[in-house]
Design a protein around this motif. Structure first.
Motif, mmCIF file in Angstrom:
data_model
loop_
_atom_site.group_PDB
_atom_site.id
_atom_site.type_symbol
_atom_site.label_atom_id
_atom_site.label_comp_id
_atom_site.label_asym_id
_atom_site.label_seq_id
_atom_site.Cartn_x
_atom_site.Cartn_y
_atom_site.Cartn_z
ATOM 1 N N ASP A 292 0.859 -1.174 -0.039
ATOM 2 C CA ASP A 292 0.019 0.061 -0.037
ATOM 3 C C ASP A 292 0.836 1.194 0.069
ATOM 4 O OD1 ASP A 292 -2.567 -1.177 -0.237
ATOM 5 O OD2 ASP A 292 -3.063 -1.170 1.766
ATOM 6 N N GLY A 293 2.073 1.104 -0.784
ATOM 7 C CA GLY A 293 2.985 2.337 -1.050
ATOM 8 C C GLY A 293 3.965 2.607 0.190
ATOM 9 N N LYS A 294 3.641 1.645 1.046
ATOM 10 C CA LYS A 294 4.747 1.821 2.270
ATOM 11 C C LYS A 294 6.158 1.250 1.952
ATOM 12 C CE LYS A 294 1.047 1.317 5.868
ATOM 13 N NZ LYS A 294 0.535 0.346 6.795
ATOM 14 N N MET A 295 6.105 0.576 0.557
ATOM 15 C CA MET A 295 7.472 0.053 0.308
ATOM 16 C C MET A 295 7.629 0.555 -1.297
ATOM 17 S SD MET A 295 9.030 -3.777 0.168
ATOM 18 C CE MET A 295 10.661 -4.276 -0.407
ATOM 19 N N GLN A 296 8.777 1.307 -1.410
ATOM 20 C CA GLN A 296 8.622 1.767 -3.009
ATOM 21 C C GLN A 296 9.806 0.710 -3.610
ATOM 22 O OE1 GLN A 296 7.272 4.463 -4.374
ATOM 23 N NE2 GLN A 296 5.691 4.241 -2.798
ATOM 24 N N LEU A 297 9.702 0.654 -4.795
ATOM 25 C CA LEU A 297 10.656 -0.215 -5.765
ATOM 26 C C LEU A 297 11.155 0.613 -6.699
ATOM 27 C CD1 LEU A 297 8.565 -3.603 -6.442
ATOM 28 C CD2 LEU A 297 10.133 -3.046 -4.607
ATOM 29 N N ASP A 298 12.579 0.248 -6.947
ATOM 30 C CA ASP A 298 13.307 1.328 -7.990
ATOM 31 C C ASP A 298 13.322 0.744 -9.304
ATOM 32 O OD1 ASP A 298 15.359 2.757 -9.396
ATOM 33 O OD2 ASP A 298 16.196 3.348 -7.613
ATOM 34 N N LYS A 299 12.672 1.138 -10.246
ATOM 35 C CA LYS A 299 12.697 0.211 -11.628
ATOM 36 C C LYS A 299 13.975 0.520 -12.177
ATOM 37 C CE LYS A 299 9.938 -0.292 -15.880
ATOM 38 N NZ LYS A 299 8.480 -0.017 -16.513
ATOM 39 N N GLU A 300 14.754 1.520 -12.112
ATOM 40 C CA GLU A 300 15.960 1.774 -12.658
ATOM 41 C C GLU A 300 17.063 0.548 -12.066
ATOM 42 O OE1 GLU A 300 17.570 5.505 -12.371
ATOM 43 O OE2 GLU A 300 15.915 6.643 -13.378
ATOM 44 N N LYS A 301 17.038 0.461 -11.030
ATOM 45 C CA LYS A 301 17.846 -0.448 -10.279
ATOM 46 C C LYS A 301 17.429 -1.938 -11.004
ATOM 47 C CE LYS A 301 19.266 1.739 -6.296
ATOM 48 N NZ LYS A 301 20.705 1.608 -6.529
ATOM 49 N N ALA A 302 16.011 -2.304 -11.138
ATOM 50 C CA ALA A 302 15.768 -3.411 -11.645
ATOM 51 C C ALA A 302 16.270 -3.729 -13.031
ATOM 52 C CB ALA A 302 14.338 -3.691 -11.595
ATOM 53 N N VAL A 303 16.044 -2.638 -13.909
ATOM 54 C CA VAL A 303 16.723 -2.535 -15.351
ATOM 55 C C VAL A 303 18.100 -2.959 -15.270
ATOM 56 C CG1 VAL A 303 16.880 -1.168 -17.237
ATOM 57 C CG2 VAL A 303 14.774 -1.111 -16.258
ATOM 58 N N LYS A 304 19.056 -2.031 -14.488
ATOM 59 C CA LYS A 304 20.257 -2.293 -14.354
ATOM 60 C C LYS A 304 20.609 -3.750 -14.027
ATOM 61 C CE LYS A 304 24.517 -0.163 -12.311
ATOM 62 N NZ LYS A 304 24.949 0.953 -11.638
ATOM 63 N N ALA A 305 20.244 -4.409 -13.112
ATOM 64 C CA ALA A 305 20.153 -5.931 -12.717
ATOM 65 C C ALA A 305 19.930 -6.724 -13.976
ATOM 66 C CB ALA A 305 19.497 -6.302 -11.390
ATOM 67 N N VAL A 306 19.113 -6.571 -14.773
ATOM 68 C CA VAL A 306 18.320 -7.425 -15.654
ATOM 69 C C VAL A 306 19.162 -7.310 -17.096
ATOM 70 C CG1 VAL A 306 16.557 -7.941 -17.417
ATOM 71 C CG2 VAL A 306 15.993 -7.616 -15.027
ATOM 72 N N GLU A 307 20.042 -6.091 -16.998
ATOM 73 C CA GLU A 307 20.834 -5.871 -18.163
ATOM 74 C C GLU A 307 22.178 -6.828 -18.202
ATOM 75 O OE1 GLU A 307 22.509 -2.120 -17.942
ATOM 76 O OE2 GLU A 307 20.844 -1.242 -18.868
ATOM 77 N N LYS A 308 22.338 -7.647 -16.907
ATOM 78 C CA LYS A 308 23.345 -8.559 -16.798
ATOM 79 C C LYS A 308 22.905 -9.786 -17.643
ATOM 80 C CE LYS A 308 25.126 -7.287 -12.204
ATOM 81 N NZ LYS A 308 25.089 -7.761 -10.884
ATOM 82 N N ILE A 309 21.734 -10.244 -17.521
ATOM 83 C CA ILE A 309 21.404 -11.314 -18.556
ATOM 84 C C ILE A 309 21.261 -10.832 -19.994
ATOM 85 C CG2 ILE A 309 19.567 -12.890 -18.742
ATOM 86 C CD1 ILE A 309 21.159 -13.360 -16.096
#
Length: 675
Positions: free
Chosen positions: A381-398
């Protein structure tokens, strides 16, 4: 007035809290981070976050990973084994099998008790229970003093043939307790009085190494709960799908080795039955693993062939659960052969997936779901924010490893994860003789609803059920179980040579022991049920099948026919001309505990009011503008056409194109593929 029922499931990443108010029928849920180094703290944090007062709690039931984590991490007390002369190396010899038959270099984990801590004494009982060599009390006292000097905290006693005569074990235990009153002691005849020395010894050892740990855990938790004003028994879920009170937990510590895992299977059974399904497969996908269970004709499969680490079986009956390393935090990686893999390595709670912003950098399933738009940037409910840029950077490894775009890499990560889970679904269904098309799939856990529809499509499962609170469904399961104890006895005899009176006499002894256990748990006779089972096999077979005969067998012929039918279903083979023998007797003692009745709801409101936003979500090799709904606002009887995303506090549900979801009167999402 005490009107609150509290259930807590301690997971690897989150501790889930489920609260049911009997007076209002209101359900509230919350999640808090697990605290593996101090497990009771996560529970107390969850209670604090739920704003509960101990004096208002009527029932507190929970599943815990204390035992599981202790065995996996090998954070065990100094434990000794006392056994018959000549049998010191049984834990090393085991069955001589390997988990991976073709890997000559992979060794089985070391025994929980090392050889230097295993001791032999002179004693002997033959197969009929006759004492051939009595225990020498002085020899035991000398050994006790040696163990005292070594600082031994726990002792397992396992003598050969003690399952048929426990006299020597009883004598040794009494002497040890007299010499070392503060040391935890358990015997194989008390823990698991069954034939096969390896399985019996292994179970006794697990019970001994966990005894001090769970005793300390439960006493600490009791003290903390009393300070909060809770004075009732703390109920702890055990592997068999029942609960024990805190007073019984130390005696059967090994049953807590899969405590938390069993809760999800119980919840899955309850949810499926509410929706009118007697056949269901439970998919509990959390942060680090996926637990899969199966219910057939209203009963969950039970097994005695289970372990936390291969080679060290635990002989207590347990809900059959297949666990694989596929969770929201499972890490994608490239193997030496150049193939994309997913798990079993996990980012865990700390550092967690890259998008959690806790220091994780490896690509996980959560990161892939975020990149594809299936997961929003707001959790809890908005109490935890996710960082899409960090997710993209991690997936870039694959993406870089395989020459994919980021989107293609994220999709590939999830396809591999889904393939792993489908393999597990086949193992627990097709391999057991069940057709997945005859089942419903109950998808829950924080990540289960993200993947459920895709797995159902691959397995041709016609219906997916997502409960109202999927992320804490396992916690809810803790409120739906009864006090349960499983007793057993080795009893080998040709079926044609027994009579009903003989069987009654053998079961009567088990029933008296069960009645004492239930009385200690505070269960009245009116709320007690004793169910009998007979382990049977064709003569010459190694394995047996447990045949249920209810509270009392009415006919030996009917019992024999039930065995043939069960053998036909399990192995596609039966032979009514073959001689059958009894291998063992089992008794399940159930102490009925009042359970909550969850409310039904009627249609109220419009589906349009539940629409939160529209966002681009990746389906079928392209991004599609997709409706995102707030599950709390979706009215009963609503029909949602895919593609759609349904978000809530504890989970996110993906409804792909060509799927339709309907909300039933219990607020379950019933998802089916369009024909």
């Amino acid at each position: 007035m005490k009107q609150t029922r509290l259930a807590i499931d301690v997971g690897g990443t989150f501790t889930d809290v489920f609260v049911f108010d009997e007076e209002t029928g209101k359900i509230s849920v919350t999640k808090t981070s697990s605290t593996p180094s101090n497990p009771e703290q996560g529970i107390l944090d969850g209670i604090e976050k739920a704003q509960l007062k101990g004096e208002n709690i009527k029932v507190f039931s929970h599943g815990t990973t204390v035992g599981t984590n202790a065995l996996i991490e090998r954070k065990l007390p100094k434990t000794a084994l006392i056994t018959t002369k000549g049998f010191r190396d049984v834990p090393e010899i085991r069955r001589g099998t390997k988990l991976d038959l073709w890997d000559a270099y992979k060794d089985t984990a070391k025994p929980y008790i090392q050889r230097r801590d295993r001791f032999e004494i002179n004693e002997r009982i033959d197969y009929n229970g006759n004492v051939l060599t009595a225990v020498d009390p002085e020899e035991v006292r000398v050994l006790a003093q040696k163990l005292k000097k070594r600082g031994t905290e726990s002792i397992a006693i396992c003598f050969m043939n003690a399952y048929v005569n426990a006299e020597n074990e009883r004598i040794v235990k009494e002497i040890i307790q007299d010499e070392l009153p503060d040391t935890y002691v358990c015997t194989s005849s008390e823990v698991l009085p069954e034939i096969f020395e390896h399985e019996r010894m292994s179970t006794t050892i697990v019970n001994a190494v966990l005894g001090p740990i769970v005793s300390k855990y439960i006493s600490t938790l009791e003290g903390e709960m009393k300070q909060k004003g809770y004075e009732e028994d703390i109920l702890v879920l055990h592997s068999g799908g029942g609960v024990m009170t805190s007073s019984t937990v130390p005696r059967y510590a090994a049953r807590l080795a899969s405590s938390g895992i069993a809760a999800g299977a119980i919840a899955s059974k309850h949810i499926a039955k509410l929706c009118g399904f007697n056949n269901a497969i439970g998919l509990d996908m959390g942060g680090t693993s996926t637990d899969i269970s199966l219910m057939y004709e209203g009963d969950i499969r039970i097994t005695k062939d289970w372990y936390i680490e291969y080679g060290y079986p635990i002989g207590f009956p347990s809900i059959e659960i297949l666990t694989i390393g596929a969770g929201g935090g499972s890490i994608a990686w490239k193997d030496e052969g150049g193939s994309l893999r997913n798990g079993p390595q996990s980012a865990g709670a700390v550092p967690g997936p890259a998008c959690y912003m806790r220091g994780g950098e490896e690509p996980t399933n959560s990161d892939a779901n975020l990149v594809l738009g299936r997961l929003g940037i707001d959790l809890l409910d908005g109490k935890m924010q996710l960082d899409k840029e960090k997710a993209v950077k991690a997936v870039e490894k694959i993406a870089d490893e395989f020459g994919y775009s980021n989107v293609e890499a994220a999709n590939a990560i999830l396809e591999v994860a889904n393939a792993n889970m489908c393999d597990a679904l086949r193992l627990i269904s097709v391999r057991r003789g069940y057709d997945p098309r005859d089942f419903a799939l109950v998808a829950f856990g924080g990540a289960g609803p993200l993947h459920g529809a895709y797995l159902a499509k691959e397995m041709e499962i016609p219906t997916v059920i997502v409960p109202p609170h999927p992320g804490v469904a396992a916690a809810m399961g803790c409120l739906l179980v009864d006090v349960r104890h499983d007793l057993s006895k080795t009893y080998v005899k040709n079926f044609e040579q027994i009579t009903l009176d003989e069987l009654d006499s053998e079961f009567y002894a088990l029933e008296k022991e069960a009645e004492i256990l239930l009385q200690e748990e505070g269960v009245t006779k009116e709320n007690s049920t004793l169910m009998r089972y007979i382990d049977m096999r064709y003569s010459g077979q190694w394995r047996s099948l447990a045949v249920p005969i209810g509270t009392r067998e009415q006919s030996l012929d009917a019992t024999l026919e039930a065995f043939h039918q069960e053998h036909e279903r399990e192995f596609s083979f039966s032979d009514r001309n073959q001689q059958v023998e009894i291998y063992g007797l089992r008794l399940t003692a159930i102490g009925t505990v009042p359970k909550p009745e969850f409310p039904k709801f009627g249609p109220d409101g419009r589906l349009e009011d539940a629409l939160k936003e529209e966002r681009e979500v990746y389906f079928d090799k392209q991004f599609v503008l997709t409706n995102v709904y707030d599950r709390e606002k979706i009215p009963v009887a609503s029909e949602i056409q895919g593609p759609a995303i349904v978000e809530q506090l504890d989970s996110t549900t993906v409804i792909p194109p060509d799927f339709t979801a309907v909300v039933d009167e219990y607020r379950n999402l019933i998802i089916t593929i369009n024909k």
